[in-house]
Design a protein around this motif. Structure first.
Motif, PDB file in Angstrom:
ATOM      1  N   VAL A 125      -2.696   8.762  -6.478  1.00 13.97           N
ATOM      2  CA  VAL A 125      -2.931   7.336  -6.660  1.00 13.97           C
ATOM      3  C   VAL A 125      -2.884   6.636  -5.299  1.00 13.97           C
ATOM      4  N   LEU A 126      -3.900   5.850  -5.026  1.00 17.87           N
ATOM      5  CA  LEU A 126      -3.932   5.007  -3.840  1.00 17.87           C
ATOM      6  C   LEU A 126      -3.797   3.561  -4.277  1.00 17.87           C
ATOM      7  N   ARG A 127      -2.687   2.948  -3.907  1.00 19.41           N
ATOM      8  CA  ARG A 127      -2.477   1.533  -4.201  1.00 19.41           C
ATOM      9  C   ARG A 127      -2.633   0.740  -2.909  1.00 19.41           C
ATOM     10  N   PHE A 138      -7.210   9.497  -8.508  1.00 20.34           N
ATOM     11  CA  PHE A 138      -8.044  10.670  -8.262  1.00 20.34           C
ATOM     12  C   PHE A 138      -7.412  11.861  -8.973  1.00 20.34           C
ATOM     13  N   PRO A 139      -8.083  12.427  -9.972  1.00 23.21           N
ATOM     14  CA  PRO A 139      -7.504  13.544 -10.713  1.00 23.21           C
ATOM     15  C   PRO A 139      -7.314  14.778  -9.829  1.00 23.21           C
ATOM     16  N   ILE A 140      -6.278  15.537 -10.151  1.00 23.31           N
ATOM     17  CA  ILE A 140      -5.971  16.771  -9.437  1.00 23.31           C
ATOM     18  C   ILE A 140      -6.400  17.952 -10.302  1.00 23.31           C
ATOM     19  N   LEU A 177      -9.443   6.592   2.172  1.00 23.55           N
ATOM     20  CA  LEU A 177      -8.178   6.573   1.441  1.00 23.55           C
ATOM     21  C   LEU A 177      -7.065   6.006   2.311  1.00 23.55           C
ATOM     22  N   GLY A 178      -7.423   5.145   3.245  1.00 22.85           N
ATOM     23  CA  GLY A 178      -6.433   4.500   4.086  1.00 22.85           C
ATOM     24  C   GLY A 178      -5.751   3.358   3.361  1.00 22.85           C
ATOM     25  N   SER A 197       0.833  -1.215   0.000  1.00 22.08           N
ATOM     26  CA  SER A 197       0.000   0.000   0.000  1.00 22.08           C
ATOM     27  C   SER A 197       0.862   1.258   0.000  1.00 22.08           C
ATOM     28  N   ARG A 198       0.545   2.162  -0.903  1.00 18.58           N
ATOM     29  CA  ARG A 198       1.211   3.456  -0.991  1.00 18.58           C
ATOM     30  C   ARG A 198       0.194   4.504  -1.476  1.00 18.58           C
ATOM     31  N   PHE A 199       0.444   5.756  -1.100  1.00 17.79           N
ATOM     32  CA  PHE A 199      -0.362   6.876  -1.578  1.00 17.79           C
ATOM     33  C   PHE A 199       0.617   7.888  -2.160  1.00 17.79           C
TER      34      PHE A 199
END
Length: 440
Positions: free
Chosen positions: A33-35, A43-45, A152-153, A23-25
């Motif tokens: 990107v939330l993996r 999630f677009p910025i 988004l954890g 898991s990484r953000f």
């Protein structure tokens, strides 16, 4: 390749260890990107996506559930669109590697944002960050306190299928048990259904153990250096301690593995990476420990010198750590006003063999020992009810009794194996080393 700064999850063990590996953000071009363990969300910025972030710097209340108290949040970060609507949110402590070792609210506010890398990530993504200290602040998205936004954890320690299976089986068991209890019925299909749902729990627990082992075989990071503890002679270091405790220097992380298998992942690259190693002496000049420091001298973790580098090979271990990490190494001597340590002390020897066994057991759920007690009662009732209907329905009675007996065995065998293996092998004293006077 994941770009830095990337958020890393809180330290975990057992099924949650895969979360630490995967898991990484992070930011990828124009997206956040939330993996997680099972999927990747983008999630677009900017317009049509995330335009601002709000950090609620306020601790949540402790939550009481079946089992131990669950501590509240250290603060929550909301990601919002241009209209202030909530895109997603996360408890910031879930992205702080050392949070399991910290007392509640040990760090907060700006320092918490720096340690996790949240501030650096939002800066790199050009997302303005606002800090508020009131739940009723107008910058917070409406309804956020009820948790309706996407989480988004990094993900739960136990896989979702395990929770769903236990929940469905447990609810069905309770319902059938109430029906048989208050109606006094001995319908064989009800007894069999109750025995089957009781049998699901120990099978699911065994399955999640096997699932964890199989999944972790896929997580094979490239390790540049592996450093084991070198305790001084006379310490109570055991076979288990040497087996479980280590420092791994990988391409982008320094990973500290402690007794019980919990891993703390600290970045070695990026603006929130570890910055230096500080060797601390007491007022008489004796070595106390090594501080792993981040930017602005934040103490991320402390390694006790007597445990990690005090033995005969300790000087070599210290040299290898400095060389492999490439971090600046310095010394600091305490004065009369200094308090030490200022960070979580990790990789210590356990207080007793009993403590070591408890730390090394397979992680429990939030229900702790009550979950095991509930499973044992369910299996026992399966045996009792099977014997109750054995004369009228011998086939159904035998199946129910057998399911209960096997369920008890599936619960008892892992526990007994853990206890015997610990007492007969893992808790034996390990060979000691001779002390060394100073690091290379």
């Amino acid at each position: 390749m994941i770009s830095e700064p990337a958020l890393r999850p809180a330290a975990a063990r057992g099924p949650g260890l895969e979360v630490c590996h995967r898991s990484r953000f992070y930011r990828d071009g124009g997206d956040l990107v939330l993996r997680s363990r099972t999927r990747t969300l983008r999630f677009p910025i900017g317009d049509g996506g995330i335009t601002r972030a709000v950090f609620l710097d306020l601790p949540g209340a402790d939550m009481e559930r079946i089992g131990p108290t669950i501590r509240g949040s250290w603060g929550k970060v909301q990601l919002q669109d241009r209209n202030g609507a909530l895109v997603g949110s996360f408890d910031i402590e879930n992205w702080l590697p050392e949070s399991p070792a910290l007392s509640k609210r040990y760090v907060k506010g700006e320092e918490l944002l720096d340690r996790t890398g949240v501030a650096a990530l939002l800066k790199a993504a050009h997302i303005p960050l606002h800090v508020v200290k009131d739940r009723d602040d107008p910058l917070l998205a409406p309804g956020s306190r009820w948790g309706r936004a996407k989480s988004l954890g990094p993900g739960p320690d136990f896989p979702h299928w395990y929770w769903r299976l236990r929940l469905v089986a447990g609810a069905t068991w309770v319902l059938v048990f109430m029906v048989t209890l208050f109606s006094g019925t001995s319908e064989p299909w009800l007894i069999l259904l109750q025995a089957a749902t009781a049998f699901v729990a120990p099978v699911a627990r065994l399955a999640v153990r096997v699932w964890t082992r199989l999944r972790m075989r896929r997580c094979v990071p490239v390790v540049r250096e592996r450093i084991r503890p070198a305790p001084v002679e006379g310490t109570a270091a055991t076979v288990r301690f040497y087996r479980d405790t280590e420092l791994r220097i990988q391409d982008r992380d320094l990973v500290l593995r402690v007794l019980g298998g919990r891993e703390y992942w600290f970045p070695l690259t990026g603006p929130h990476a570890l910055a230096s190693l500080v060797l601390v002496r007491d007022r008489t000049g004796q070595y106390l420990g090594v501080e792993l420091r981040g930017p602005r001298d934040q103490v991320r973790a402390v390694l006790p010198w007597q445990t990690w580098f005090g033995g005969g090979s300790g000087a070599d271990h210290w040299s290898r750590l400095c060389r492999a990490t490439g971090l600046t190494a310095s010394e600091y001597r305490l004065t009369g006003k200094d308090k030490w340590p200022e960070g979580p002390v990790l990789g210590r020897l356990p207080d007793s063999a009993k403590t070591a066994r408890e730390l090394a057991r397979f992680p429990s759920t939030i229900a702790a020992g009550l979950s095991s007690a509930f499973m044992a009662v369910g299996s026992y009732l399966s045996i009792a009810q099977g014997q109750w209907i054995e004369n009228a329905h011998p086939g159904a009675g035998m199946v129910a009794s057998l399911a209960g007996a096997v369920g008890l065995v599936l619960q008892a065998v892992p526990y007994a194996a853990h206890q015997l293996r610990s007492r007969l092998w893992l808790e034996r004293p390990a060979p000691h080393q001779t002390p060394t006077e100073q690091p290379a």
